[in-house]
Motif scaffolding. Sequence first.
Motif, PDB file in Angstrom:
ATOM      1  N   PRO A 115       0.824  -1.215   0.000  1.00 46.87           N
ATOM      2  CA  PRO A 115       0.000   0.000   0.000  1.00 46.87           C
ATOM      3  C   PRO A 115       0.853   1.257   0.000  1.00 46.87           C
ATOM      4  CG  PRO A 115       0.048  -0.960   2.191  1.00 46.87           C
ATOM      5  CD  PRO A 115       0.765  -1.925   1.295  1.00 46.87           C
ATOM      6  N   THR A 116       0.243   2.358  -0.426  1.00 49.40           N
ATOM      7  CA  THR A 116       0.886   3.668  -0.423  1.00 49.40           C
ATOM      8  C   THR A 116      -0.040   4.659   0.255  1.00 49.40           C
ATOM      9  OG1 THR A 116       1.971   3.184  -2.544  1.00 49.40           O
ATOM     10  CG2 THR A 116       1.925   5.477  -1.835  1.00 49.40           C
ATOM     11  N   LEU A 126       0.278  16.244  -3.573  1.00 52.06           N
ATOM     12  CA  LEU A 126       0.414  14.964  -2.876  1.00 52.06           C
ATOM     13  C   LEU A 126       1.868  14.633  -2.557  1.00 52.06           C
ATOM     14  CD1 LEU A 126      -2.075  12.883  -5.035  1.00 52.06           C
ATOM     15  CD2 LEU A 126      -2.528  13.987  -2.840  1.00 52.06           C
ATOM     16  N   ALA A 127       2.034  13.921  -1.434  1.00 50.81           N
ATOM     17  CA  ALA A 127       3.347  13.417  -1.056  1.00 50.81           C
ATOM     18  C   ALA A 127       3.193  11.996  -0.535  1.00 50.81           C
ATOM     19  CB  ALA A 127       3.981  14.317   0.006  1.00 50.81           C
ATOM     20  N   ASP A 128       4.084  11.105  -0.957  1.00 49.76           N
ATOM     21  CA  ASP A 128       4.094   9.725  -0.491  1.00 49.76           C
ATOM     22  C   ASP A 128       4.753   9.696   0.887  1.00 49.76           C
ATOM     23  OD1 ASP A 128       4.542   7.057   0.055  1.00 49.76           O
ATOM     24  OD2 ASP A 128       5.425   6.586  -1.895  1.00 49.76           O
ATOM     25  N   ILE A 129       3.952   9.398   1.926  1.00 48.30           N
ATOM     26  CA  ILE A 129       4.479   9.389   3.298  1.00 48.30           C
ATOM     27  C   ILE A 129       4.406   7.987   3.898  1.00 48.30           C
ATOM     28  CG2 ILE A 129       3.914  11.818   3.676  1.00 48.30           C
ATOM     29  CD1 ILE A 129       1.554  10.758   5.455  1.00 48.30           C
ATOM     30  N   THR A 130       4.361   6.965   3.060  1.00 46.19           N
ATOM     31  CA  THR A 130       4.178   5.595   3.544  1.00 46.19           C
ATOM     32  C   THR A 130       5.236   5.220   4.568  1.00 46.19           C
ATOM     33  OG1 THR A 130       3.364   5.066   1.326  1.00 46.19           O
ATOM     34  CG2 THR A 130       3.813   3.226   2.801  1.00 46.19           C
ATOM     35  N   GLU A 131       6.499   5.509   4.250  1.00 48.02           N
ATOM     36  CA  GLU A 131       7.592   5.095   5.133  1.00 48.02           C
ATOM     37  C   GLU A 131       7.541   5.827   6.463  1.00 48.02           C
ATOM     38  OE1 GLU A 131      12.489   4.691   5.163  1.00 48.02           O
ATOM     39  OE2 GLU A 131      11.433   5.378   3.358  1.00 48.02           O
ATOM     40  N   ALA A 133       5.110   7.221   7.809  1.00 47.88           N
ATOM     41  CA  ALA A 133       3.870   6.924   8.527  1.00 47.88           C
ATOM     42  C   ALA A 133       3.929   5.601   9.270  1.00 47.88           C
ATOM     43  CB  ALA A 133       2.700   6.901   7.555  1.00 47.88           C
ATOM     44  N   GLY A 134       4.918   4.767   8.961  1.00 46.38           N
ATOM     45  CA  GLY A 134       5.021   3.458   9.598  1.00 46.38           C
ATOM     46  C   GLY A 134       4.165   2.402   8.947  1.00 46.38           C
ATOM     47  N   LEU A 135       3.862   2.582   7.656  1.00 43.84           N
ATOM     48  CA  LEU A 135       2.991   1.646   6.942  1.00 43.84           C
ATOM     49  C   LEU A 135       3.743   0.830   5.885  1.00 43.84           C
ATOM     50  CD1 LEU A 135      -0.195   3.851   6.436  1.00 43.84           C
ATOM     51  CD2 LEU A 135       0.240   2.135   8.214  1.00 43.84           C
ATOM     52  N   THR A 136       5.066   0.875   5.895  1.00 46.92           N
ATOM     53  CA  THR A 136       5.847   0.091   4.944  1.00 46.92           C
ATOM     54  C   THR A 136       5.779  -1.386   5.334  1.00 46.92           C
ATOM     55  OG1 THR A 136       7.342   1.936   4.561  1.00 46.92           O
ATOM     56  CG2 THR A 136       8.099  -0.247   3.893  1.00 46.92           C
ATOM     57  N   LEU A 137       5.379  -2.230   4.381  1.00 45.88           N
ATOM     58  CA  LEU A 137       5.266  -3.660   4.636  1.00 45.88           C
ATOM     59  C   LEU A 137       6.492  -4.387   4.105  1.00 45.88           C
ATOM     60  CD1 LEU A 137       1.519  -4.323   3.747  1.00 45.88           C
ATOM     61  CD2 LEU A 137       2.523  -3.491   5.884  1.00 45.88           C
ATOM     62  N   MET A 169      -4.379  -6.648   8.836  1.00 47.50           N
ATOM     63  CA  MET A 169      -3.527  -5.888   9.739  1.00 47.50           C
ATOM     64  C   MET A 169      -4.297  -4.699  10.310  1.00 47.50           C
ATOM     65  SD  MET A 169       0.150  -5.831   7.722  1.00 47.50           S
ATOM     66  CE  MET A 169       1.051  -5.432   9.236  1.00 47.50           C
ATOM     67  N   LEU A 170      -3.959  -4.309  11.536  1.00 51.20           N
ATOM     68  CA  LEU A 170      -4.565  -3.149  12.184  1.00 51.20           C
ATOM     69  C   LEU A 170      -3.461  -2.200  12.641  1.00 51.20           C
ATOM     70  CD1 LEU A 170      -7.176  -1.781  13.236  1.00 51.20           C
ATOM     71  CD2 LEU A 170      -6.801  -2.992  15.401  1.00 51.20           C
ATOM     72  N   PHE A 171      -3.608  -0.924  12.282  1.00 47.19           N
ATOM     73  CA  PHE A 171      -2.658   0.113  12.667  1.00 47.19           C
ATOM     74  C   PHE A 171      -3.403   1.202  13.433  1.00 47.19           C
ATOM     75  CE2 PHE A 171      -1.178  -1.822   8.764  1.00 47.19           C
ATOM     76  CZ  PHE A 171       0.193  -1.994   8.953  1.00 47.19           C
ATOM     77  N   LEU A 172      -2.923   1.542  14.623  1.00 47.58           N
ATOM     78  CA  LEU A 172      -3.498   2.647  15.381  1.00 47.58           C
ATOM     79  C   LEU A 172      -2.847   3.948  14.944  1.00 47.58           C
ATOM     80  CD1 LEU A 172      -3.905   1.320  19.047  1.00 47.58           C
ATOM     81  CD2 LEU A 172      -5.602   1.410  17.203  1.00 47.58           C
ATOM     82  N   GLY A 173      -3.703   4.951  14.639  1.00 44.70           N
ATOM     83  CA  GLY A 173      -3.198   6.256  14.244  1.00 44.70           C
ATOM     84  C   GLY A 173      -2.965   7.158  15.429  1.00 44.70           C
ATOM     85  N   HIS A 174      -2.014   8.108  15.257  1.00 40.67           N
ATOM     86  CA  HIS A 174      -1.682   9.054  16.327  1.00 40.67           C
ATOM     87  C   HIS A 174      -2.162  10.471  16.018  1.00 40.67           C
ATOM     88  CE1 HIS A 174       0.638   5.771  17.955  1.00 40.67           C
ATOM     89  NE2 HIS A 174       1.403   5.722  16.876  1.00 40.67           N
ATOM     90  N   GLY A 175      -2.859  10.630  14.883  1.00 37.89           N
ATOM     91  CA  GLY A 175      -3.422  11.921  14.545  1.00 37.89           C
ATOM     92  C   GLY A 175      -2.469  12.850  13.827  1.00 37.89           C
ATOM     93  N   ASP A 176      -1.227  12.422  13.626  1.00 34.42           N
ATOM     94  CA  ASP A 176      -0.224  13.268  12.974  1.00 34.42           C
ATOM     95  C   ASP A 176       0.302  12.631  11.697  1.00 34.42           C
ATOM     96  OD1 ASP A 176       1.158  11.154  14.043  1.00 34.42           O
ATOM     97  OD2 ASP A 176       2.607  12.358  15.169  1.00 34.42           O
ATOM     98  N   GLY A 177      -0.415  11.627  11.192  1.00 32.14           N
ATOM     99  CA  GLY A 177       0.032  10.944   9.990  1.00 32.14           C
ATOM    100  C   GLY A 177       0.959   9.778  10.244  1.00 32.14           C
ATOM    101  N   THR A 178       1.122   9.382  11.502  1.00 33.11           N
ATOM    102  CA  THR A 178       1.938   8.214  11.827  1.00 33.11           C
ATOM    103  C   THR A 178       1.076   7.153  12.504  1.00 33.11           C
ATOM    104  OG1 THR A 178       2.604   9.021  14.023  1.00 33.11           O
ATOM    105  CG2 THR A 178       3.965   9.666  12.120  1.00 33.11           C
ATOM    106  N   PHE A 179       1.542   5.879  12.413  1.00 37.41           N
ATOM    107  CA  PHE A 179       0.749   4.747  12.865  1.00 37.41           C
ATOM    108  C   PHE A 179       1.634   3.720  13.566  1.00 37.41           C
ATOM    109  CE2 PHE A 179      -1.436   6.716   9.393  1.00 37.41           C
ATOM    110  CZ  PHE A 179      -2.766   6.630   9.718  1.00 37.41           C
ATOM    111  N   THR A 180       0.997   2.926  14.430  1.00 38.01           N
ATOM    112  CA  THR A 180       1.658   1.816  15.115  1.00 38.01           C
ATOM    113  C   THR A 180       0.928   0.527  14.785  1.00 38.01           C
ATOM    114  OG1 THR A 180       2.379   3.213  16.961  1.00 38.01           O
ATOM    115  CG2 THR A 180       2.294   0.830  17.341  1.00 38.01           C
ATOM    116  N   ASP A 181       1.685  -0.484  14.373  1.00 39.83           N
ATOM    117  CA  ASP A 181       1.120  -1.788  14.029  1.00 39.83           C
ATOM    118  C   ASP A 181       0.720  -2.523  15.305  1.00 39.83           C
ATOM    119  OD1 ASP A 181       0.510  -4.321  13.130  1.00 39.83           O
ATOM    120  OD2 ASP A 181       2.367  -4.608  12.009  1.00 39.83           O
TER     121      ASP A 181
END
Length: 481
Positions: A115-116, A126-131, A133-137, A169-181
């Motif tokens: 995903p991206t 637009l900007a690719d923020i996958t990495e 954001a913590g969403l790189t698989l 998979m489930l990722f919790l968001g922190h409201g700033d564009g970052t996530f925790t698996d």
Amino acid sequence: MRLLGPLTLLVWFGSGASGQPPLFEDVTQDAGLGQQVISWGIAVADMDGDGALDLLFANQEEDTTVLKQTAGFVFDPVLLGDGGQVNAGVEVVAPGDVDGDGDLDFLTARWGGTPTLWLNNGNLDLADITEQAGLTLEAPCRSAGAAWGDVNGDGALDLCLGRADLGDMLFLGHGDGTFTDVTAQANLGGPSGTEGLTFVDADNDGDPDLFCARNQARCALYLNDGTALTDQAPTLGIAARGANFGQVFFDMDNDGDLDLYLIRGGWETEPNRLYRNLLSETGVLGFQPATLEAGLGDEGMGWGCAVGDVDLDGDEDLFLNNHNGPSHLLLNNGDGTFTDDTPGDMVQMGSGCLGAVLADLDDDGDLDLVVRVLDGLDRLFRNTTNTGNWLKVRVRLTNGNTFGYGAHVMVYRAGQLDQPAGFVAMREISLHQGWCSVPPPEAHFGLPGNARYDVLVNAPGGIRLTALGVAAGQTVELRGP
């Protein structure tokens, strides 16, 4: 991307069994659509903040495309990529405001890829923020489902990614564009077969539950008790094993709880299933098979599905795409049954109709229809109803879930807020419907235009908003908390 030349489309849609004038007219050519691509999913949302709904098309071989609405029912394509197919092979596009800045970012997910996450800095910059954001698989996956929801009620959007081959998979968001698996803690299990998923408050307790429609596996409904997700589908009688390609939760009988229409088929002929939610009747969550009683079950090899009150008579109708057969417009009769109102000349729009969304694209109060066609032209149908018998409600929250995903919007007769005798209808602002399809984040009601109404919003995190004495025929925006 190839755009076809002049095209005349004479299909009229929705005149069928009722003998009434057609509900829809085909305006594909005038709208600037008519793409000939290998089509997959669709999302409808205002992506550039200009007040008009845009279309996001997920494509197999071409780049993902945003079709910006530049005038009423005229759309201009904008490729998201450099023309080198850097964002091709996408099945589902899922808009969501991940950083709480008031515009819609979006995730693209692939069937055979990773995903991206695209951050929208305004006007589709637009900007690719996958990495970051913590969403790189670590490995590519087969994903046809992605859904946003505030699982833990903290105001930040969380993400569930369906992975048919490797487990969801489930990722919790922190409201700033970052996530925790937090997949391991959520205990979503191994290879799932997930084809579609959505967050839905099935038990009306104020927090989003998670439903997964699964191909060649049983469906799951993970109930959220505020601390954990637990699959209760077998107990609730909706763990149907088979070719499950998507789902729609909607209040079919206007009793205040969400019923389930399960799309079955894809490449296999299995009857779709309707389950009636018994919560409002018994006080306990449960689902009762209602397919045959509703006059459903023979709609064909199901794939995409959209729901909405297309005839503005107060109850929600169904539009169903089929893989290899006619599409169906199923009008809700208001008594728990549906009537197929699809005209005989609309046998098929093309081979394999996939994503579909009902949305008020021209902002005139009735729901228009956009359909993606695998081997043919993507199509756009304008609703011709044009009355004042409608109300739209948008929820804008300041806690991070800015577009109110998961909110239950309830309409009462004026002066009867919260009174069962005054209840008119309920809608949930849902992100995902059918197969790889996303409606806009707003609640649409068909109701008499010569009356006033009280509106109640219950949003995740215990947020309650009201608007009293609202006249029909307008869009109301509720802000809070």
